[in-house]
Design a protein around this motif. Sequence first.
Motif, PDB file in Angstrom:
ATOM      1  N   THR A 122       0.829  -1.205   0.000  1.00 54.26           N
ATOM      2  CA  THR A 122       0.000   0.000   0.000  1.00 54.26           C
ATOM      3  C   THR A 122       0.865   1.258   0.000  1.00 54.26           C
ATOM      4  N   ALA A 123       1.907   1.258   0.817  1.00 52.81           N
ATOM      5  CA  ALA A 123       2.782   2.429   0.897  1.00 52.81           C
ATOM      6  C   ALA A 123       3.500   2.690  -0.417  1.00 52.81           C
ATOM      7  N   PHE A 124       3.786   1.614  -1.146  1.00 56.99           N
ATOM      8  CA  PHE A 124       4.552   1.780  -2.380  1.00 56.99           C
ATOM      9  C   PHE A 124       3.673   2.032  -3.605  1.00 56.99           C
ATOM     10  N   ALA A 125       2.377   1.811  -3.485  1.00 51.40           N
ATOM     11  CA  ALA A 125       1.474   1.904  -4.632  1.00 51.40           C
ATOM     12  C   ALA A 125       1.622   3.209  -5.430  1.00 51.40           C
ATOM     13  N   PRO A 126       1.691   4.384  -4.771  1.00 50.74           N
ATOM     14  CA  PRO A 126       1.824   5.627  -5.552  1.00 50.74           C
ATOM     15  C   PRO A 126       3.111   5.666  -6.379  1.00 50.74           C
ATOM     16  N   TYR A 127       4.181   5.086  -5.866  1.00 46.63           N
ATOM     17  CA  TYR A 127       5.448   5.093  -6.593  1.00 46.63           C
ATOM     18  C   TYR A 127       5.419   4.087  -7.746  1.00 46.63           C
ATOM     19  N   ALA A 128       4.740   2.972  -7.522  1.00 47.08           N
ATOM     20  CA  ALA A 128       4.604   1.991  -8.601  1.00 47.08           C
ATOM     21  C   ALA A 128       3.857   2.596  -9.784  1.00 47.08           C
ATOM     22  N   ALA A 129       2.876   3.457  -9.484  1.00 46.16           N
ATOM     23  CA  ALA A 129       2.117   4.110 -10.541  1.00 46.16           C
ATOM     24  C   ALA A 129       2.990   5.041 -11.375  1.00 46.16           C
ATOM     25  N   GLU A 130       4.091   5.506 -10.773  1.00 46.74           N
ATOM     26  CA  GLU A 130       5.018   6.386 -11.485  1.00 46.74           C
ATOM     27  C   GLU A 130       6.105   5.611 -12.215  1.00 46.74           C
ATOM     28  N   GLY A 131       6.048   4.295 -12.143  1.00 45.99           N
ATOM     29  CA  GLY A 131       7.035   3.485 -12.819  1.00 45.99           C
ATOM     30  C   GLY A 131       8.296   3.235 -12.012  1.00 45.99           C
ATOM     31  N   LEU A 132       8.270   3.581 -10.731  1.00 52.56           N
ATOM     32  CA  LEU A 132       9.426   3.339  -9.870  1.00 52.56           C
ATOM     33  C   LEU A 132       9.384   1.908  -9.338  1.00 52.56           C
ATOM     34  N   VAL A 133      10.525   1.399  -8.878  1.00 48.23           N
ATOM     35  CA  VAL A 133      10.596   0.024  -8.375  1.00 48.23           C
ATOM     36  C   VAL A 133      11.036   0.029  -6.913  1.00 48.23           C
ATOM     37  N   PRO A 134      10.546  -0.934  -6.117  1.00 38.91           N
ATOM     38  CA  PRO A 134      10.941  -0.995  -4.710  1.00 38.91           C
ATOM     39  C   PRO A 134      12.341  -1.576  -4.544  1.00 38.91           C
ATOM     40  N   ALA A 135      13.020  -1.126  -3.508  1.00 43.05           N
ATOM     41  CA  ALA A 135      14.372  -1.618  -3.225  1.00 43.05           C
ATOM     42  C   ALA A 135      14.669  -1.417  -1.753  1.00 43.05           C
ATOM     43  N   ARG A 136      15.581  -2.231  -1.242  1.00 40.67           N
ATOM     44  CA  ARG A 136      16.041  -2.040   0.134  1.00 40.67           C
ATOM     45  C   ARG A 136      17.494  -1.587   0.109  1.00 40.67           C
TER      46      ARG A 136
END
Length: 376
Positions: free
Chosen positions: A33-47
């Motif tokens: 849920t926290a990452f959803a807005p960034y995913a919409a911008e084409g960004l990818v999650p990372a640690r």
Amino acid sequence: MPRHSIQPTRSCRRLTLLNSSLSGYGWHSTLDTAFAPYAAEGLVPARIVRVYGDLCDAATASGPVRAGIAPITSSDPLKWVCTGDWAALDLGGDPFLVRALLPRSTAIVRNTSTRRSEGQVLAANVDHAVVAVSLAAELDLGRVERFLALAWESGAQPLVVLTKSDLVPDPALGHLLADTEAAAPGVQVLAVSAVTGEGLDVLAAILSGTTSVLLGQSGAGKSTLVNALLGEEPQQVRAIRDADGKGRHTTTTRDLLPLPGGGVLIDTPGLRGVGMWDAESGVAQVFAEIEELARECRFHDCAHTAEPGCAVLGALEDGTLPQRRWESYLKLLRENARIAARTDARLHAERRREWKRRAASGRASAEAKRGGRTPR
């Protein structure tokens, strides 16, 4: 350097051996849920695995990458990118860039011990804060309490690990364990030895599947402990001086290292100074019995100095509350209050400077308009 490759740093070499899924690094469904807005911008999650200057190494679902962090650098050190952070990466440019950080669930924060009284985040999104204490030197319970205050304040679960237990005979070891447990209410205390393997299986089971950070002074045996938990030797271990049981720094950066049984461990350099930073509730947690005694005093605003019916003074007199523990409690409270006051003063001074700058800019603009000039 090609944008789809990275230099073979220690952390990244380790990452290539792992499953590509981020679940191995602690990703869970609540982060979706926290990452959803960034995913919409084409960004990818990372640690974030390691930070050095304006670059960082990070783990993504498709493998390790190196990225720049300058775009989100803030004047507030508490908002700087840190090992353990969950980040939104832009992989569309050269170099890759960290565009944003997800909200932190926990953060280990200490005072930087500078005149500016700024906080420094040592590790983020941590489940366990492991305080390593060497039994090769005299046990400093006051320092243990200091580390535990920071750990409790962070929101992580503290754990004390007494390293090099093979150097202490059994009767003495029992006393050291008891003394540490008395100074760490609500915290599990383990005695471990990388030489004999004592306690390592228990420690590995506790840390499995979680994110943990290893804290302690230089020479506390952290690097040796990391090597034992990983089943290999990624950390250089230097000999301990025979004279005083102290060592040298063998870790110079904060690295996120995957554990064989699942989960990750953040190794940190030896900490010479562990200053309080807004840790009043953490101090209260470490000294829970004193807080409980204070609630039993006759007067709600008891200063615990000479008031009649003071439960704290009564406990000091009958030995229920050790004098050493009471003095350690007061010391940490005073330090925390002093740092808070200095921080407030610094922020107030910075606000005044900003107000003056804006006022001067406004006056210059008004004068330029009156004179028919365009302000520069």
